[in-house]
Design a protein around this motif. Sequence first.
Motif, mmCIF file in Angstrom:
data_model
loop_
_atom_site.group_PDB
_atom_site.id
_atom_site.type_symbol
_atom_site.label_atom_id
_atom_site.label_comp_id
_atom_site.label_asym_id
_atom_site.label_seq_id
_atom_site.Cartn_x
_atom_site.Cartn_y
_atom_site.Cartn_z
ATOM 1 N N ALA A 24 0.799 -1.131 0.076
ATOM 2 C CA ALA A 24 0.037 -0.003 0.144
ATOM 3 C C ALA A 24 0.829 1.217 0.117
ATOM 4 C CB ALA A 24 -0.592 0.176 1.110
ATOM 5 N N THR A 25 0.405 2.205 -0.790
ATOM 6 C CA THR A 25 0.984 3.647 -0.714
ATOM 7 C C THR A 25 0.172 4.779 -0.011
ATOM 8 O OG1 THR A 25 0.685 3.902 -3.034
ATOM 9 C CG2 THR A 25 2.845 3.131 -2.490
ATOM 10 N N ASN A 26 0.712 5.578 0.278
ATOM 11 C CA ASN A 26 -0.105 6.729 0.981
ATOM 12 C C ASN A 26 0.022 8.058 -0.063
ATOM 13 O OD1 ASN A 26 -1.655 8.648 2.386
ATOM 14 N ND2 ASN A 26 -0.324 8.586 4.173
ATOM 15 N N LYS A 27 -0.843 8.150 -1.277
ATOM 16 C CA LYS A 27 -0.672 8.924 -2.362
ATOM 17 C C LYS A 27 -0.760 10.184 -1.833
ATOM 18 C CE LYS A 27 -1.415 5.679 -6.067
ATOM 19 N NZ LYS A 27 -2.438 5.421 -7.142
ATOM 20 N N LYS A 28 -1.837 10.586 -1.007
ATOM 21 C CA LYS A 28 -2.299 11.704 -0.275
ATOM 22 C C LYS A 28 -1.033 12.479 0.488
ATOM 23 C CE LYS A 28 -6.084 13.669 2.353
ATOM 24 N NZ LYS A 28 -6.559 14.439 1.381
ATOM 25 N N ALA A 29 -0.172 11.633 0.989
ATOM 26 C CA ALA A 29 0.722 12.263 1.645
ATOM 27 C C ALA A 29 2.035 12.727 0.736
ATOM 28 C CB ALA A 29 1.716 11.112 2.388
ATOM 29 N N PHE A 30 2.246 12.397 -0.375
ATOM 30 C CA PHE A 30 2.877 13.093 -1.319
ATOM 31 C C PHE A 30 2.344 14.271 -2.031
ATOM 32 C CE2 PHE A 30 4.321 8.399 -1.493
ATOM 33 C CZ PHE A 30 5.695 8.910 -1.214
ATOM 34 N N HIS A 31 0.962 14.400 -1.600
ATOM 35 C CA HIS A 31 0.373 15.636 -2.361
ATOM 36 C C HIS A 31 0.337 16.589 -1.086
ATOM 37 C CE1 HIS A 31 -3.451 17.886 -3.073
ATOM 38 N NE2 HIS A 31 -2.691 17.993 -4.345
ATOM 39 N N ASP A 32 -0.017 16.267 0.016
ATOM 40 C CA ASP A 32 -0.054 17.261 1.068
ATOM 41 C C ASP A 32 1.063 17.792 1.878
ATOM 42 O OD1 ASP A 32 -2.760 17.096 0.643
ATOM 43 O OD2 ASP A 32 -3.489 16.004 2.265
ATOM 44 N N PHE A 33 2.369 16.959 1.626
ATOM 45 C CA PHE A 33 3.495 17.011 2.424
ATOM 46 C C PHE A 33 4.619 17.256 1.543
ATOM 47 C CE2 PHE A 33 0.609 15.211 5.481
ATOM 48 C CZ PHE A 33 0.587 16.108 6.522
ATOM 49 N N GLU A 34 5.473 17.860 2.059
ATOM 50 C CA GLU A 34 6.960 17.818 1.302
ATOM 51 C C GLU A 34 7.687 16.671 2.232
ATOM 52 O OE1 GLU A 34 10.907 20.546 0.602
ATOM 53 O OE2 GLU A 34 9.045 21.581 1.161
ATOM 54 N N ILE A 35 8.218 15.628 1.563
ATOM 55 C CA ILE A 35 8.930 14.598 2.268
ATOM 56 C C ILE A 35 10.421 14.947 2.441
ATOM 57 C CG2 ILE A 35 9.372 12.214 2.305
ATOM 58 C CD1 ILE A 35 6.445 12.909 2.631
ATOM 59 N N ARG A 47 -0.993 -9.294 3.716
ATOM 60 C CA ARG A 47 -0.536 -9.827 2.178
ATOM 61 C C ARG A 47 -1.483 -9.872 1.342
ATOM 62 N NH1 ARG A 47 4.305 -12.294 2.775
ATOM 63 N NH2 ARG A 47 5.017 -12.888 4.690
ATOM 64 N N ALA A 48 -2.845 -9.875 1.727
ATOM 65 C CA ALA A 48 -4.169 -9.946 0.976
ATOM 66 C C ALA A 48 -4.127 -8.538 0.505
ATOM 67 C CB ALA A 48 -5.125 -10.429 1.669
ATOM 68 N N GLY A 49 -3.629 -7.722 1.086
ATOM 69 C CA GLY A 49 -3.785 -6.188 0.395
ATOM 70 C C GLY A 49 -4.911 -5.392 0.876
ATOM 71 N N ARG A 50 -5.369 -5.818 2.250
ATOM 72 C CA ARG A 50 -6.495 -5.444 2.640
ATOM 73 C C ARG A 50 -6.119 -4.177 3.742
ATOM 74 N NH1 ARG A 50 -11.117 -9.358 3.042
ATOM 75 N NH2 ARG A 50 -12.142 -7.614 4.373
ATOM 76 N N VAL A 51 -5.069 -3.317 3.423
ATOM 77 C CA VAL A 51 -4.640 -1.871 4.116
ATOM 78 C C VAL A 51 -5.143 -0.759 3.534
ATOM 79 C CG1 VAL A 51 -2.426 -0.975 4.998
ATOM 80 C CG2 VAL A 51 -2.721 -3.686 4.621
ATOM 81 N N ASN A 52 -5.131 0.425 4.420
ATOM 82 C CA ASN A 52 -5.445 1.748 3.853
ATOM 83 C C ASN A 52 -4.431 2.591 4.691
ATOM 84 O OD1 ASN A 52 -6.425 4.180 2.811
ATOM 85 N ND2 ASN A 52 -8.503 3.596 3.424
ATOM 86 N N LEU A 53 -3.643 3.372 4.219
ATOM 87 C CA LEU A 53 -2.687 4.266 4.782
ATOM 88 C C LEU A 53 -3.229 5.614 4.952
ATOM 89 C CD1 LEU A 53 0.678 2.998 3.550
ATOM 90 C CD2 LEU A 53 -0.350 2.474 5.718
ATOM 91 N N LYS A 54 -4.423 5.758 4.138
ATOM 92 C CA LYS A 54 -4.737 7.178 4.054
ATOM 93 C C LYS A 54 -5.086 7.745 5.367
ATOM 94 C CE LYS A 54 -8.142 9.635 1.477
ATOM 95 N NZ LYS A 54 -9.390 9.401 0.537
ATOM 96 N N ASP A 55 -4.915 8.957 5.557
ATOM 97 C CA ASP A 55 -5.429 9.685 6.977
ATOM 98 C C ASP A 55 -4.662 8.945 8.234
ATOM 99 O OD1 ASP A 55 -7.055 11.548 5.414
ATOM 100 O OD2 ASP A 55 -8.552 10.112 5.681
ATOM 101 N N SER A 56 -3.457 8.258 7.677
ATOM 102 C CA SER A 56 -2.745 7.733 9.003
ATOM 103 C C SER A 56 -1.531 8.752 9.396
ATOM 104 C CB SER A 56 -2.196 6.523 8.785
ATOM 105 O OG SER A 56 -1.729 6.218 7.393
#
Length: 150
Positions: A5-16, A35-44
């Motif tokens: 999983a990737t947090n695309k919103k983090a790259f938009h809202d923040f400068e890493i 492993r089944a891909g049942r993860v969400n990193l958004k708003d974490s």
Amino acid sequence: MKVIATNKKAFHDFEILERYEAGLVLQGSEVKAIRAGRVNLKDSFVKFVKGEPFVFGMHISYLDSANPHFRPDEKRPRKLLLHKKEIDKLIGKTSEKGYTIVPLKLYFNKKNIAKLEIGLAKGKTLHDKRESLKKKIMDREARAAMKEYR
């Protein structure tokens, strides 16, 4: 390295500014769910509790095929495993105004261990977001022109 999983919103809202690799303390069937891909990193986000880093808001869905008697909370805070020097450095940086730590991606390394890439970030203003969007569009157009030129 298999990215889950990737947090695309983090790259938009923040400068890493800096990136770190952290281990996760997981319970029960959470690894299977990852492993089944049942993860969400958004708003974490990452927050320090008594000097220890925890990731809040990371959603790992429950697997139906797992043990029904033990269901860990899907949005519970999960402890991150980092070296002491890294923790001290991050605590020092986040105490400054405007800095935060955000999860960037969740993946399995070569040894099949779940890792979370976190980044020390500084929030972007609306002007910065527009500027980065313009730059992205210009790069895309330049690549298309180069491809067309060949």
